[in-house]
Design a protein around this motif. Structure first.
Motif, PDB file in Angstrom:
ATOM      1  N   TYR A 201      53.562  25.765  40.963  1.00  0.00           N
ATOM      2  CA  TYR A 201      52.841  24.684  40.299  1.00  0.00           C
ATOM      3  C   TYR A 201      51.869  24.112  41.324  1.00  0.00           C
ATOM      4  O   TYR A 201      52.277  23.446  42.278  1.00  0.00           O
ATOM      5  N   THR A 202      50.599  24.389  41.156  1.00  0.00           N
ATOM      6  CA  THR A 202      49.602  23.990  42.143  1.00  0.00           C
ATOM      7  C   THR A 202      49.218  22.523  41.977  1.00  0.00           C
ATOM      8  O   THR A 202      49.513  21.902  40.965  1.00  0.00           O
ATOM      9  N   GLN A 203      48.532  21.998  42.957  1.00  0.00           N
ATOM     10  CA  GLN A 203      48.062  20.621  42.889  1.00  0.00           C
ATOM     11  C   GLN A 203      46.770  20.530  42.087  1.00  0.00           C
ATOM     12  O   GLN A 203      46.572  19.623  41.289  1.00  0.00           O
ATOM     13  N   SER A 204      45.900  21.500  42.271  1.00  0.00           N
ATOM     14  CA  SER A 204      44.599  21.523  41.604  1.00  0.00           C
ATOM     15  C   SER A 204      44.667  22.352  40.342  1.00  0.00           C
ATOM     16  O   SER A 204      45.308  23.415  40.301  1.00  0.00           O
ATOM     17  N   GLY A 205      43.961  21.900  39.304  1.00  0.00           N
ATOM     18  CA  GLY A 205      43.958  22.609  38.033  1.00  0.00           C
ATOM     19  C   GLY A 205      43.285  23.957  38.073  1.00  0.00           C
ATOM     20  O   GLY A 205      43.650  24.874  37.311  1.00  0.00           O
ATOM     21  N   SER A 206      42.295  24.141  38.932  1.00  0.00           N
ATOM     22  CA  SER A 206      41.570  25.408  38.992  1.00  0.00           C
ATOM     23  C   SER A 206      42.166  26.389  40.002  1.00  0.00           C
ATOM     24  O   SER A 206      41.792  27.558  40.020  1.00  0.00           O
ATOM     25  N   ALA A 207      43.111  25.933  40.827  1.00  0.00           N
ATOM     26  CA  ALA A 207      43.697  26.798  41.853  1.00  0.00           C
ATOM     27  C   ALA A 207      44.372  28.046  41.271  1.00  0.00           C
ATOM     28  O   ALA A 207      44.287  29.123  41.875  1.00  0.00           O
ATOM     29  N   PRO A 208      45.053  27.959  40.106  1.00  0.00           N
ATOM     30  CA  PRO A 208      45.717  29.162  39.594  1.00  0.00           C
ATOM     31  C   PRO A 208      44.781  30.341  39.331  1.00  0.00           C
ATOM     32  O   PRO A 208      45.153  31.496  39.568  1.00  0.00           O
ATOM     33  N   ILE A 209      43.573  30.075  38.871  1.00  0.00           N
ATOM     34  CA  ILE A 209      42.677  31.198  38.575  1.00  0.00           C
ATOM     35  C   ILE A 209      42.039  31.732  39.857  1.00  0.00           C
ATOM     36  O   ILE A 209      41.713  32.923  39.945  1.00  0.00           O
ATOM     37  N   ARG A 210      41.905  30.888  40.848  1.00  0.00           N
ATOM     38  CA  ARG A 210      41.448  31.392  42.149  1.00  0.00           C
ATOM     39  C   ARG A 210      42.493  32.324  42.740  1.00  0.00           C
ATOM     40  O   ARG A 210      42.169  33.349  43.358  1.00  0.00           O
ATOM     41  N   ALA A 211      43.776  31.979  42.544  1.00  0.00           N
ATOM     42  CA  ALA A 211      44.861  32.840  43.019  1.00  0.00           C
ATOM     43  C   ALA A 211      44.872  34.164  42.254  1.00  0.00           C
ATOM     44  O   ALA A 211      45.109  35.228  42.833  1.00  0.00           O
ATOM     45  N   ALA A 212      44.616  34.102  40.959  1.00  0.00           N
ATOM     46  CA  ALA A 212      44.550  35.333  40.172  1.00  0.00           C
ATOM     47  C   ALA A 212      43.377  36.198  40.608  1.00  0.00           C
ATOM     48  O   ALA A 212      43.466  37.429  40.647  1.00  0.00           O
ATOM     49  N   ALA A 213      42.276  35.570  40.944  1.00  0.00           N
ATOM     50  CA  ALA A 213      41.083  36.320  41.353  1.00  0.00           C
ATOM     51  C   ALA A 213      41.319  37.098  42.641  1.00  0.00           C
ATOM     52  O   ALA A 213      40.761  38.191  42.828  1.00  0.00           O
ATOM     53  N   THR A 214      42.151  36.573  43.527  1.00  0.00           N
ATOM     54  CA  THR A 214      42.420  37.256  44.801  1.00  0.00           C
ATOM     55  C   THR A 214      43.639  38.155  44.730  1.00  0.00           C
ATOM     56  O   THR A 214      43.990  38.804  45.721  1.00  0.00           O
ATOM     57  N   GLY A 215      44.315  38.199  43.573  1.00  0.00           N
ATOM     58  CA  GLY A 215      45.484  39.051  43.419  1.00  0.00           C
ATOM     59  C   GLY A 215      46.776  38.413  43.865  1.00  0.00           C
ATOM     60  O   GLY A 215      47.823  39.075  43.893  1.00  0.00           O
ATOM     61  N   GLU A 216      46.748  37.135  44.188  1.00  0.00           N
ATOM     62  CA  GLU A 216      47.980  36.433  44.585  1.00  0.00           C
ATOM     63  C   GLU A 216      48.928  36.295  43.400  1.00  0.00           C
ATOM     64  O   GLU A 216      50.148  36.266  43.556  1.00  0.00           O
ATOM     65  N   THR A 217      48.371  36.178  42.207  1.00  0.00           N
ATOM     66  CA  THR A 217      49.148  36.101  40.972  1.00  0.00           C
ATOM     67  C   THR A 217      48.410  36.877  39.896  1.00  0.00           C
ATOM     68  O   THR A 217      47.208  37.148  40.034  1.00  0.00           O
ATOM     69  N   ALA A 218      49.106  37.225  38.833  1.00  0.00           N
ATOM     70  CA  ALA A 218      48.456  38.013  37.780  1.00  0.00           C
ATOM     71  C   ALA A 218      47.705  37.143  36.790  1.00  0.00           C
ATOM     72  O   ALA A 218      46.651  37.538  36.274  1.00  0.00           O
ATOM     73  N   ILE A 219      48.242  35.934  36.516  1.00  0.00           N
ATOM     74  CA  ILE A 219      47.707  35.079  35.457  1.00  0.00           C
ATOM     75  C   ILE A 219      47.581  33.651  35.962  1.00  0.00           C
ATOM     76  O   ILE A 219      48.485  33.119  36.610  1.00  0.00           O
ATOM     77  N   GLY A 220      46.474  33.028  35.635  1.00  0.00           N
ATOM     78  CA  GLY A 220      46.282  31.613  35.926  1.00  0.00           C
ATOM     79  C   GLY A 220      45.961  30.863  34.645  1.00  0.00           C
ATOM     80  O   GLY A 220      45.067  31.265  33.895  1.00  0.00           O
ATOM     81  N   ILE A 221      46.705  29.807  34.373  1.00  0.00           N
ATOM     82  CA  ILE A 221      46.459  28.974  33.189  1.00  0.00           C
ATOM     83  C   ILE A 221      45.485  27.873  33.590  1.00  0.00           C
ATOM     84  O   ILE A 221      45.797  27.032  34.446  1.00  0.00           O
ATOM     85  N   VAL A 222      44.308  27.885  32.956  1.00  0.00           N
ATOM     86  CA  VAL A 222      43.224  26.988  33.364  1.00  0.00           C
ATOM     87  C   VAL A 222      42.324  26.716  32.161  1.00  0.00           C
ATOM     88  O   VAL A 222      42.531  27.264  31.080  1.00  0.00           O
ATOM     89  N   PHE A 223      41.309  25.899  32.365  1.00  0.00           N
ATOM     90  CA  PHE A 223      40.245  25.834  31.379  1.00  0.00           C
ATOM     91  C   PHE A 223      39.448  27.131  31.451  1.00  0.00           C
ATOM     92  O   PHE A 223      39.238  27.697  32.527  1.00  0.00           O
ATOM     93  N   MET A 224      39.018  27.589  30.300  1.00  0.00           N
ATOM     94  CA  MET A 224      38.381  28.898  30.237  1.00  0.00           C
ATOM     95  C   MET A 224      37.123  28.991  31.094  1.00  0.00           C
ATOM     96  O   MET A 224      36.823  30.055  31.653  1.00  0.00           O
ATOM     97  N   HIS A 225      36.384  27.898  31.220  1.00  0.00           N
ATOM     98  CA  HIS A 225      35.170  27.965  32.045  1.00  0.00           C
ATOM     99  C   HIS A 225      35.497  28.238  33.513  1.00  0.00           C
ATOM    100  O   HIS A 225      34.690  28.810  34.233  1.00  0.00           O
ATOM    101  N   ASP A 226      36.697  27.822  33.960  1.00  0.00           N
ATOM    102  CA  ASP A 226      37.081  28.114  35.342  1.00  0.00           C
ATOM    103  C   ASP A 226      37.382  29.598  35.520  1.00  0.00           C
ATOM    104  O   ASP A 226      37.124  30.172  36.590  1.00  0.00           O
TER     105      ASP A 226
END
Length: 339
Positions: A201-226
């Motif tokens: 559970y990250t602190q920032s709302g956009s952090a999950p998709i940044r993690a997905a972009a680098t392969g740290e995780t498979a899926i990030g739940i975010v606003f679609m624009h992020d």
């Protein structure tokens, strides 16, 4: 203020940077709750165009709300710009922000005006964006997730990230969305099951998709624009609007009650509602839908009309009582679960 709000406020004030005594007159103290690049673009453009020196601090929506609450006896900030509308509405209800009716209101989309009307003109909509998730196509190669239900699949164990709704407006929007979509008991059952697949559970709302972009995780739940922002930069991210339906945000702006530079605050408020100011988002790879009807919407921005949106109740879920209650329940039932 609730006990929980006091605790959050106390934490925020310990983190809050001191604003110099010189932050008066021809200066503006800006609290910004979008990504750093957009915050800087707004600050620098306003300073360049007006000569008003901008002192900018970037924090997530929940953190900024807590900071403003902590500083309510002696406000340090002038304007809170960006971030999901629910905490802005809570701040308005608690008298932490002040009424202002800009001449620019006549140029705004209906959803932006509704945000202003709901708050008694203590906040206003500046952009909108739908909630969803993104997945990394290098990690998810078969049967990609298309629905909220798909995120419960055992193959995604420890491979989904989402923010903590206490600090993140994105994640609180998810919480409120699921409650409205499924019913409260079913939503918390879903979140309990989803917890088994959450790696962080990250602190920032956009952090999950940044993690997905680098392969740290498979899926990030975010606003679609992020999620789109990661795709535009070349990351192997596919954006998903959940098939069952989803909520959306009305990113907002508020003038902090009793701030040190009221004239500069109103000048920024008016300027930030102009098409030129709103179109700065695209230059910072931000793909929300701007609130001024004359603003150019970025080509990459997910269109709300193409998404199965719920009738999100901003007034209820932005209220102090409901927001506090839901977050307390999340803490007790989800945040307390072992990882």
């Amino acid at each position: 203020m609730t006990k929980r709000s006091v605790l959050l406020a106390a934490a925020a004030i310990m983190l809050a940077p001191a604003v110099p005594a010189s932050a008066q007159g021809n200066e503006l103290v800006l609290y910004c709750s979008v990504q750093e690049e957009w915050c800087r673009a707004m600050s620098e453009a306003f300073q360049r165009e007006t000569g008003i020196n901008v002192l900018m601090t970037r924090r997530s929506s929940g953190e900024t709300y807590a900071q403003i609450a902590a500083e309510s006896g002696q406000p340090r900030g002038d304007v809170w710009w960006g971030g999901t509308g629910d905490p802005h509405l809570q701040a308005a209800q608690e008298g932490l922000t002040e009424e202002y009716r800009s001449d620019m209101l006549a140029e705004l989309q209906p959803w932006a005006l509704q945000q202003a009307e709901t708050s008694g003109y203590r906040t206003v909509g500046i952009y909108a964006g739908g909630l969803g998730f993104g997945y990394n196509t290098d990690l998810v190669t078969e049967n990609p997730p298309a629905c909220w239900a798909d995120l419960l699949d055992a193959r995604f164990e420890d491979d989904v990230q989402v923010a903590n709704p206490n600090s993140s407006g994105t994640s609180y929007t998810m919480l409120a969305t699921l409650v409205q979509l499924m019913g409260e008991e079913e939503a918390f059952e879903y979140l309990t099951q989803l917890h088994g697949n959450i790696s962080q559970y990250t602190q920032s709302g956009s952090a999950p998709i940044r993690a997905a972009a680098t392969g740290e995780t498979a899926i990030g739940i975010v606003f679609m624009h992020d999620a789109v922002a990661q795709t535009v930069t070349g990351a192997p991210i596919v954006t998903v609007a959940p098939c069952e339906g989803t909520g959306y945000e009305v990113g907002s702006m508020s003038i902090i009650a009793g701030g040190p530079n009221p004239d500069a605050a109103r000048a920024f408020y008016d300027w930030a509602l102009t098409p030129a100011a709103q179109e700065l988002g695209a230059t910072a790879n931000s793909f929300q839908i701007p609130s001024n009807v004359n603003s150019v919407t970025p080509d990459a921005a997910p269109r709300l009309e193409d998404v199965n949106l719920i009738d999100y109740d901003f007034a209820l879920y932005g209220s102090s009582e409901e927001r506090t209650r839901l977050l307390q329940r999340w803490d007790a039932e989800i945040g307390s679960l072992p990882q």
